[in-house]
Design an enzyme around this catalytic site. Structure first.
Site: not given
Ligand code: UD1
Length: 419
Positions: A94, A118, A123, A164-166, A308, A330, A400
């Site tokens: 992703r 996934c 996600r 908050v989104s990573v 994680d 999360i 992975r």
């Molecule tokens: C990253 C990590 C992953 C970790 C996660 C949370 C990487 C490659 N992966 O994933 O290992 O488990 O952070 O610490 O660094 N969301 C939305 N809309 C968006 C984006 C996210 O609703 O546009 C939601 C997701 O569905 C989830 C939450 O926000 O419920 C957090 O996701 P996010 O922090 O974005 O995770 P990743 O960046 O995908």
């Protein structure tokens, strides 16, 4: 298909070295599109990194792995650039969606496959697109692809993420790194891997300030120089081995090549459970378990307890005295390891977002199936502590993200082999 076979109840002793962080390497590789030449050190040799390298290669960058030294050299000669991230590469990893921010910044257009859901949840990428639109990108979705364009370049602005989104924070940082004027990003994720990306972007000439969850980017002069960067250690791998030590260390297990300051919340939680931890400057020592206690926790963005490590902590909680609760706050579907752990004898019940774990329970080996990266490693931990033999199927998930997992464990006397 490959399987792991673990003979349980073998106490661990010795020293484990932690690899570079996969989750830091991935956005930094995406950011390498912005440079001329990058030398990236301490890169973990795991499948997701090879897939990201393949994606950069598809885009037109030259990639050279020096595997023995854990180095990747990335060169962008600006020849035959393809601003496309195809489905076949993004669907397996992703983080491929992170090239969107870099491609828009540098080439003002991008066509990136929607990553889709996934195993752990739907996600979506709405927050990524929300930030890019605010920075002036025109975005439409067509045939499963994000088609983005910023003909006159991106423009700095104020953005407050609704949650908050990573990944969205990383994509916004990449997109804002060369935007005209000042960008202020509020309610950002501030995971150590994001701070590592910021360090890399600063080396590229981006002017970035961070205060709490607010990140400001201004007056950036990206001059695409040659950059050398050493990736931060993998705190999730560290947490996994800390839990392995807490479960089954003989006397003690030493884990090195780390910085304990970065994982304070994990250390505090494990100490509350009763795990004895000695912090050194670049290592941690975990002592043999004694009278571990139950605990209630909720997964949170950094600096909270990481999702994680939720599955791995759950295995530890099957071995403590009393009832523990873990609320997964999360991801919507991240308890897939639970049915497999129950087949090994764990007493776990799920109520909405909360797993209720009754301990201590006697785990016995079984044939189980891995479902995602962290769920897989929790089954490895369960196999280490269980009686008899555990067989783990579908271990491609492990490959992975965990570098040399079996050989690291074998070095500490675990009986684990791949067939
Ligand atoms: C990253 C990590 C992953 C970790 C996660 C949370 C990487 C490659 N992966 O994933 O290992 O488990 O952070 O610490 O660094 N969301 C939305 N809309 C968006 C984006 C996210 O609703 O546009 C939601 C997701 O569905 C989830 C939450 O926000 O419920 C957090 O996701 P996010 O922090 O974005 O995770 P990743 O960046 O995908």
């Amino acid at each position: 298909m490959q399987k792991l076979i673990i003979k349980g109840k073998r106490e661990l002793s010795g020293t484990i070295s932690i690899s570079g962080s996969k989750n830091a390497t991935l956005p930094i590789l995406a950011a390498s599109i912005l440079a001329n030449r990058v030398i990236l050190k301490n890169v973990p040799l795991v499948k997701d990194i090879f897939t990201m390298a393949e994606l950069l290669n598809f885009i037109g960058l030259k990639i050279k792995f020096i595997k023995k030294k854990k180095i990747i050299e990335i060169t962008n000669k600006e020849k035959n650039i393809n601003t496309l991230a195809p489905y076949k590469l993004v669907k397996t990893m992703r983080a491929g969606v992170l090239v969107l921010g870099s491609l828009l910044t540098k080439y003002r257009k991008a066509r990136v496959s929607l990553p889709g859901g996934c195993a752990i949840g739907s996600r979506p990428v709405d927050l990524h697109l929300f930030a890019l639109k605010k920075l002036g990108a025109k975005i439409k979705i067509k045939d499963g692809y994000i088609i983005a364009e910023a003909k006159r370049g991106l423009k700095g602005t104020n953005i407050k993420f609704p949650s908050v989104s990573v990944g969205a924070t990383e994509n916004a940082l990449l997109a804002a790194s060369k935007a005209k004027g000042k960008t202020v990003l509020k309610n950002c994720a501030v995971e150590p891997e994001i701070l590592d990306l910021i360090l890399f972007l600063k080396k590229l000439g981006t002017n970035i300030n961070i205060k709490g969850r607010t990140i400001s980017i201004s007056n950036s002069k990206i001059n695409q120089p040659n950059i050398s960067h050493e990736v931060i250690f993998d705190r999730i791998e560290l947490g996994t081995f800390m839990i392995a030590g807490a479960l089954i260390a003989k006397n003690s297990l030493t884990i090195n090549k780390i910085n304990p300051k970065i994982i304070n919340s994990e250390i505090n939680i494990l100490r509350k459970v009763g795990v004895q931890i000695i912090k050194k400057k670049t290592s941690i020592i975990i002592k043999k378990k004694r009278n571990l206690k139950n605990i209630n926790i909720v997964t949170k963005p950094y600096p909270g307890f990481p999702t994680d490590l939720q599955a791995q902590l759950m295995v530890l909680l099957t071995q403590v005295n009393g009832v523990s609760k873990i609320k997964e706050d999360i991801f919507e579907n991240r308890f897939m390891h639970v049915p497999e752990l129950k087949r090994m004898g764990a007493l776990i019940e799920i109520k909405d977002k909360t797993a209720i774990i009754k301990g201590p329970s006697k785990l016995t080996g079984a044939e189980v199936m891995a479902t995602d990266l962290r769920a897989s490693v929790s089954l490895v931990l369960a196999g280490l502590v269980a009686e008899n033999r555990t067989i783990i199927n579908r271990i491609y998930h492990l490959d992975r993200g965990y570098e040399f997992l079996e050989s690291k464990l074998r070095k500490c006397k675990a009986k684990i082999r791949r067939v």
